[in-house]
Design a protein around this motif. Structure first.
Motif, mmCIF file in Angstrom:
data_model
loop_
_atom_site.group_PDB
_atom_site.id
_atom_site.type_symbol
_atom_site.label_atom_id
_atom_site.label_comp_id
_atom_site.label_asym_id
_atom_site.label_seq_id
_atom_site.Cartn_x
_atom_site.Cartn_y
_atom_site.Cartn_z
ATOM 1 N N GLY A 34 0.723 -1.323 0.143
ATOM 2 C CA GLY A 34 0.001 -0.041 -0.081
ATOM 3 C C GLY A 34 0.915 1.284 0.169
ATOM 4 N N ARG A 35 1.959 1.152 -0.148
ATOM 5 C CA ARG A 35 2.839 2.461 -0.373
ATOM 6 C C ARG A 35 4.190 2.132 -1.507
ATOM 7 N N GLU A 36 5.059 3.219 -1.786
ATOM 8 C CA GLU A 36 6.092 2.641 -2.316
ATOM 9 C C GLU A 36 7.097 2.017 -1.660
ATOM 10 N N VAL A 37 7.866 0.991 -2.354
ATOM 11 C CA VAL A 37 8.787 0.347 -1.785
ATOM 12 C C VAL A 37 10.321 0.412 -2.607
ATOM 13 N N THR A 38 11.192 0.744 -1.830
ATOM 14 C CA THR A 38 12.439 0.708 -2.631
ATOM 15 C C THR A 38 13.150 -0.748 -2.560
ATOM 16 N N ILE A 39 13.266 -1.478 -3.813
ATOM 17 C CA ILE A 39 13.855 -2.754 -3.793
ATOM 18 C C ILE A 39 15.186 -2.833 -4.574
ATOM 19 N N SER A 40 15.694 -1.624 -4.922
ATOM 20 C CA SER A 40 17.252 -1.561 -5.457
ATOM 21 C C SER A 40 18.278 -1.648 -4.407
ATOM 22 N N ARG A 41 19.486 -1.875 -4.868
ATOM 23 C CA ARG A 41 20.581 -2.049 -4.012
ATOM 24 C C ARG A 41 21.056 -0.773 -2.980
ATOM 25 N N GLN A 42 20.898 -0.949 -1.761
ATOM 26 C CA GLN A 42 21.094 0.039 -0.851
ATOM 27 C C GLN A 42 22.245 0.885 -1.197
ATOM 28 N N GLU A 43 21.927 2.356 -1.031
ATOM 29 C CA GLU A 43 22.781 3.046 -1.136
ATOM 30 C C GLU A 43 23.662 3.271 0.265
ATOM 31 N N ARG A 44 25.187 3.475 0.085
ATOM 32 C CA ARG A 44 25.975 3.171 1.403
ATOM 33 C C ARG A 44 26.960 4.233 1.412
ATOM 34 N N GLU A 45 27.281 4.781 2.875
ATOM 35 C CA GLU A 45 28.355 5.626 3.066
ATOM 36 C C GLU A 45 29.351 4.692 3.735
ATOM 37 N N ALA A 46 30.626 4.981 3.483
ATOM 38 C CA ALA A 46 31.620 4.105 4.127
ATOM 39 C C ALA A 46 31.455 4.370 5.572
ATOM 40 N N THR A 47 31.546 3.049 6.186
ATOM 41 C CA THR A 47 31.642 3.034 7.681
ATOM 42 C C THR A 47 32.378 1.989 8.477
ATOM 43 N N GLN A 48 33.141 1.667 7.584
ATOM 44 C CA GLN A 48 34.107 0.430 8.009
ATOM 45 C C GLN A 48 35.164 0.945 8.951
ATOM 46 N N GLY A 49 35.351 0.222 10.008
ATOM 47 C CA GLY A 49 36.326 0.775 11.073
ATOM 48 C C GLY A 49 37.480 -0.672 11.154
ATOM 49 N N GLU A 50 37.811 -0.976 12.443
ATOM 50 C CA GLU A 50 38.619 -1.945 12.649
ATOM 51 C C GLU A 50 38.131 -3.311 12.682
ATOM 52 N N ALA A 51 38.883 -4.176 12.540
ATOM 53 C CA ALA A 51 38.571 -5.831 12.534
ATOM 54 C C ALA A 51 37.829 -5.996 13.649
ATOM 55 N N LEU A 52 36.676 -6.537 13.887
ATOM 56 C CA LEU A 52 35.918 -6.756 14.824
ATOM 57 C C LEU A 52 36.090 -8.210 15.182
ATOM 58 N N LEU A 53 35.780 -9.299 14.102
ATOM 59 C CA LEU A 53 35.614 -10.592 14.322
ATOM 60 C C LEU A 53 36.707 -11.127 13.086
ATOM 61 N N ILE A 54 37.751 -12.025 13.689
ATOM 62 C CA ILE A 54 38.628 -12.633 12.827
ATOM 63 C C ILE A 54 38.502 -14.145 13.329
ATOM 64 N N VAL A 55 38.346 -14.927 12.269
ATOM 65 C CA VAL A 55 38.341 -16.362 12.247
ATOM 66 C C VAL A 55 39.240 -16.646 11.266
ATOM 67 N N ARG A 56 39.964 -17.761 11.977
ATOM 68 C CA ARG A 56 41.242 -18.441 11.111
ATOM 69 C C ARG A 56 41.115 -20.038 11.244
ATOM 70 N N ASN A 57 41.329 -20.628 9.975
ATOM 71 C CA ASN A 57 41.370 -21.869 9.823
ATOM 72 C C ASN A 57 40.631 -22.709 10.928
ATOM 73 N N LEU A 58 39.262 -22.569 10.706
ATOM 74 C CA LEU A 58 38.452 -23.179 11.805
ATOM 75 C C LEU A 58 37.885 -24.772 11.235
#
Length: 510
Positions: free
Chosen positions: A240-264
């Motif tokens: 019942g309203r307009e819906v956006t279904i395209s790729r999300q526009e985004r600003e860069a927000t990436q910071g430091e590594a939060l999760l690191i998984v190695r050879n699990l």
């Protein structure tokens, strides 16, 4: 006048004070693929449940091939040639595919091996005809999700159905498997079958259906020829309203590594290796998508990260500190939230209300309890604020959550997990089974988490969702990461091939 194979006139179904189906008219023809769309709670599942005999209509008439029909049970529906393939398959895991298909035939398991061998040949021929091949003598638990779906469809065809209802049929399939399914639906269509498909995936509706009916709030809003509409119009009709279904526009927000998984390395429930030397990284302010066919280690990856499963070897570092052992309480306290694959099995307690479900992870805190006693009035006020903030629609705070629509259950689950201001959100198929409006709400929540600096590990089999939301997409196959793409350079065909274990296009031609 069109000779409809299915016609429903003025169908009404009430559940207490709620009218789930309000004077619904619906028709489908032989030799067509008809898509039925609507938000969760719109009434489409209720209408199909009445056609398949799960519910009985309170008012209205139902015609099958032009004749008035009384469908009071699934047995009545089957006798009229109506079969339904549910999103959650109804198969006995320990029995073979063939045994599941013949299950229910009178004295079927007492007729001897020769009879069953003949049935094997009959089932194989039927599967071959409709492009639905699978190993008929393998137990169900050994088959892939796609193969199990084929068993369900062949079971329906074997029992004589010429009106086949498919509930969210591609929700667990790879792009390649989905394309194979659509080829099967075309064969069924050309064989004169009536195919009715409920789904929330617009691209698939547009690619596979002949006509589309849209429901909203228990009413039938429109029936359209697929060739004369588009995705945006369908989305608008649904919500019942307009819906956006395209790729999300985004600003860069990436910071430091939060999760690191190695050879699990991680073992699955049956002892086989579920994760095999898997490595990945999730940064602050980043959505990392994990694409893959069900059964390639996604479930075990989510369980390890949220403290539900231990690991054999490898290293997990979260927020700068090594994780020593699997601990649900430790994961919660460190700032990891979890939206599991099956919200009603491992996310929410269906018989309890919103307050109890929202308190599951925080009832021990000083904010919510004192000396072992819950602060009832304060907790109720807090719960009401969350329900309003996340637009969860429920008659009362004490209404069992199993009575809520899938979209509202998911919003309640997100309300609980987001209320803890997580550093990392592990979201597994967060929009599975949701309509476009509810899915858009979930997507907004994930993007808000990203914007606030949280990391998101998004595990999904919906490639459109991953392409829309992810900063990076990882492809998991046989427990390892087979490839990686960033948001700008993600290629649907390459990701689809990697999901099938093919690392280059040349292999696919072999």
């Amino acid at each position: 006048m069109q000779n409809h194979s299915v016609e429903m006139r003025g169908i009404v179904k009430r559940f207490g004070a709620v009218t789930a189906s309000d004077q619904v008219d619906f028709s489908a023809n032989a030799g067509e693929i008809h898509a039925l769309l609507g938000e969760n709670g719109a009434g489409k599942s209720t209408v199909m449940s009445m056609l398949s005999g799960v519910y009985r209509a309170d008012e209205g008439e139902l015609f099958i091939h032009g004749k008035l029909a009384k469908i009071r049970s699934p047995k009545d529906a089957a006798s009229l040639g109506v079969g339904m393939v549910f999103q959650n398959f109804r198969l006995v895991q320990s029995l073979t595919a063939a045994e599941n298909i013949v299950l229910g035939e009178k004295s079927s398991f007492w007729r001897g091996s020769k009879w069953l061998k003949n049935k094997h040949l009959e089932i194989e021929a039927l599967a071959e005809r409709f492009g639905l091949k699978f190993p008929v003598d393998c137990p169900i638990w050994q088959l892939s999700v796609g193969e199990q779906q084929r068993v369900e469809i062949v079971k329906t065809l074997y029992r004589g159905a010429d009106i086949i209802i498919l509930d969210e049929p591609t929700s667990v399939l790879t792009p390649g498997e989905a394309e194979q399914l659509f080829e099967t639906l075309k064969v069924m269509k050309h064989a004169g079958k009536t195919v009715i498909m409920t789904t929330h995936k617009m691209k698939e509706v547009m690619a596979s259906s002949d006509r589309i009916s849209v429901m909203r709030k228990g009413k039938m809003i429109a029936t359209l020829n697929t060739a004369q509409t588009d995705e945006l119009e369908l989305a608008r009709l649904m919500v019942g309203r307009e819906v956006t279904i395209s790729r999300q526009e985004r600003e860069a927000t990436q910071g430091e590594a939060l999760l690191i998984v190695r050879n699990l390395d991680v073992a699955a429930d049956h002892g086989r290796k579920a994760l095999d030397g898997l490595s990945l990284t999730v940064n602050e302010g980043e959505i990392v998508g994990v694409a893959g066919v069900a059964g390639n280690g996604q479930k075990e990856l989510a369980e390890v990260l949220t403290g539900l499963r231990t690991w054999r070897s490898g290293e997990i570092i979260f927020d700068g500190s090594p994780v020593k052992a699997a601990s649900v309480r430790g994961a919660i306290d460190s700032g990891i939230s979890h939206v599991p694959e099956n919200r009603m099995k491992s996310g929410l307690a269906g018989r309890l209300g919103s307050v109890d479900n929202l308190l599951f992870k925080s009832y021990r805190s000083e904010e919510h309890s004192k000396l072992g006693f819950l602060k009832a009035a304060k907790n109720r006020s807090w719960s009401r604020e969350l329900v309003e903030r996340f637009n969860v629609k429920t008659p009362e705070l004490d209404t069992p959550v199993q009575q809520m629509s899938g979209g509202n259950q998911q919003k309640l689950l997100f309300a609980r997990e987001v209320s803890h201001n997580p550093k990392l959100m592990v979201a597994v198929h967060p929009t599975q089974g949701l309509d476009v409006g509810a899915a858009a709400g979930v997507h907004e929540l994930l993007m808000e988490l990203r914007g606030s600096g949280s990391g998101v590990l998004l595990i999904s089999e919906d490639l459109d969702e991953l392409l829309q939301l992810s900063d990076r997409i990882l492809v998991i196959y046989n427990g390892s990461i087979l490839g990686e793409s960033d948001h700008e350079n993600a290629d649907r065909e390459r990701i689809g091939l990697l999901m099938a274990g093919i690392q280059n296009r040349e292999e696919s031609a072999v």
